[in-house]
Design a protein around this motif. Sequence first.
Motif, PDB file in Angstrom:
ATOM      1  N   ASP A 210       9.729   5.823  -9.813  1.00 33.98           N
ATOM      2  CA  ASP A 210       9.783   4.999  -8.597  1.00 33.98           C
ATOM      3  C   ASP A 210       8.930   3.749  -8.798  1.00 33.98           C
ATOM      4  N   ALA A 211       9.550   2.592  -8.621  1.00 39.38           N
ATOM      5  CA  ALA A 211       8.848   1.330  -8.883  1.00 39.38           C
ATOM      6  C   ALA A 211       8.449   0.635  -7.585  1.00 39.38           C
ATOM      7  N   ALA A 212       8.239   1.416  -6.527  1.00 35.46           N
ATOM      8  CA  ALA A 212       7.895   0.812  -5.229  1.00 35.46           C
ATOM      9  C   ALA A 212       6.618  -0.026  -5.330  1.00 35.46           C
ATOM     10  N   ALA A 213       5.641   0.481  -6.105  1.00 42.46           N
ATOM     11  CA  ALA A 213       4.343  -0.226  -6.197  1.00 42.46           C
ATOM     12  C   ALA A 213       4.537  -1.636  -6.717  1.00 42.46           C
ATOM     13  N   GLU A 214       5.481  -1.794  -7.664  1.00 47.16           N
ATOM     14  CA  GLU A 214       5.718  -3.148  -8.221  1.00 47.16           C
ATOM     15  C   GLU A 214       6.235  -4.103  -7.153  1.00 47.16           C
ATOM     16  N   GLN A 215       6.799  -3.540  -6.098  1.00 44.21           N
ATOM     17  CA  GLN A 215       7.292  -4.395  -4.999  1.00 44.21           C
ATOM     18  C   GLN A 215       6.286  -4.435  -3.853  1.00 44.21           C
ATOM     19  N   GLY A 216       5.057  -4.024  -4.140  1.00 38.87           N
ATOM     20  CA  GLY A 216       3.993  -4.119  -3.146  1.00 38.87           C
ATOM     21  C   GLY A 216       3.966  -2.979  -2.142  1.00 38.87           C
ATOM     22  N   LEU A 217       4.761  -1.914  -2.375  1.00 38.61           N
ATOM     23  CA  LEU A 217       4.736  -0.787  -1.428  1.00 38.61           C
ATOM     24  C   LEU A 217       3.901   0.346  -2.005  1.00 38.61           C
ATOM     25  N   ASN A 218       2.792   0.626  -1.358  1.00 37.86           N
ATOM     26  CA  ASN A 218       1.963   1.752  -1.766  1.00 37.86           C
ATOM     27  C   ASN A 218       2.371   2.947  -0.905  1.00 37.86           C
TER      28      ASN A 218
END
Length: 253
Positions: A185-193
């Motif tokens: 899951d690459a959510a963090a790369e889109q600023g979602l923690n």
Amino acid sequence: MGNQEHFRVWRGDDETGDFVDYDVEVNEGEVVLDIIHRIQATQAPDLAVRWNCKAGKCGSCSAEINGRPRLLCMTRMSTLPPGEPIVVTPMRTFPVIRDLVTDVSFNYEKAREVRAFVPPEGVAPGDYRMQQVDVERSQEFRKCIECFLCQDTCHVLRDHEENKPAFAGPRFLMRVAELDMHPLDAAAEQGLNRKEAAQDEHGLGFCNITKCCSEVCPEHIKITDNALIPLKERVVDLKFDPLIRRKKRARRA
Ligand code: SF4
Ligand code: F3S
Ligand code: FES
């Protein structure tokens, strides 16, 4: 000819209603849904009940039997105390549409609030590679049939209507946990923690680990032990782990 049993079924809508008594035949091997169908066929053709698969897989027939959240199609009559009235009521946490049918749209709203899996950049779907241990972890959560019995039983929602806007409930916190544990899951790369979202947007802090959700899950998913507690631990790490805090500070600088 089977035994006669006494059923007390709640009839009504969100405004008004009452229990109606039915004496009904019960045969060997039958489940509660069979008896509800017999009541419909012989005494109350307008009795509303939602069901679909009669195999414990569609999650439609959720209700409460003697006050306990259960699937009507998976509760064998032989497991209930003989000779005592069997009380069947709609799920208490959601508004009643009619009789045993509740409006579960709250759960679909909560589902929409969880942001979807973010695919890793530059890796085509067929090329995803994961460790078997990570596959197995999320496999357990994916057994969920969305019956919402865990949502119905959790006291945070059941006893406190006012918590509904702020608390996603065990089923959807489990989904957040699944995504947070997902190695791709690459959510963090889109600023979602996802850990921060669990705490701030989905109300993880409301859960005080009573484990009632896990007890009623017909798929025997260890919601609390395998999803909610690990998610809480990850949130605590985020707040107090000195290494994570240093990294966060460095990112902000
Ligand atoms: Fe039902 Fe279990 Fe899924 Fe909750 S986690 S909705 S109880 S199957
Ligand atoms: Fe509710 Fe399950 Fe937590 S019942 S309080 S979500 S452990
Ligand atoms: Fe499908 Fe009971 S009818 S789970």
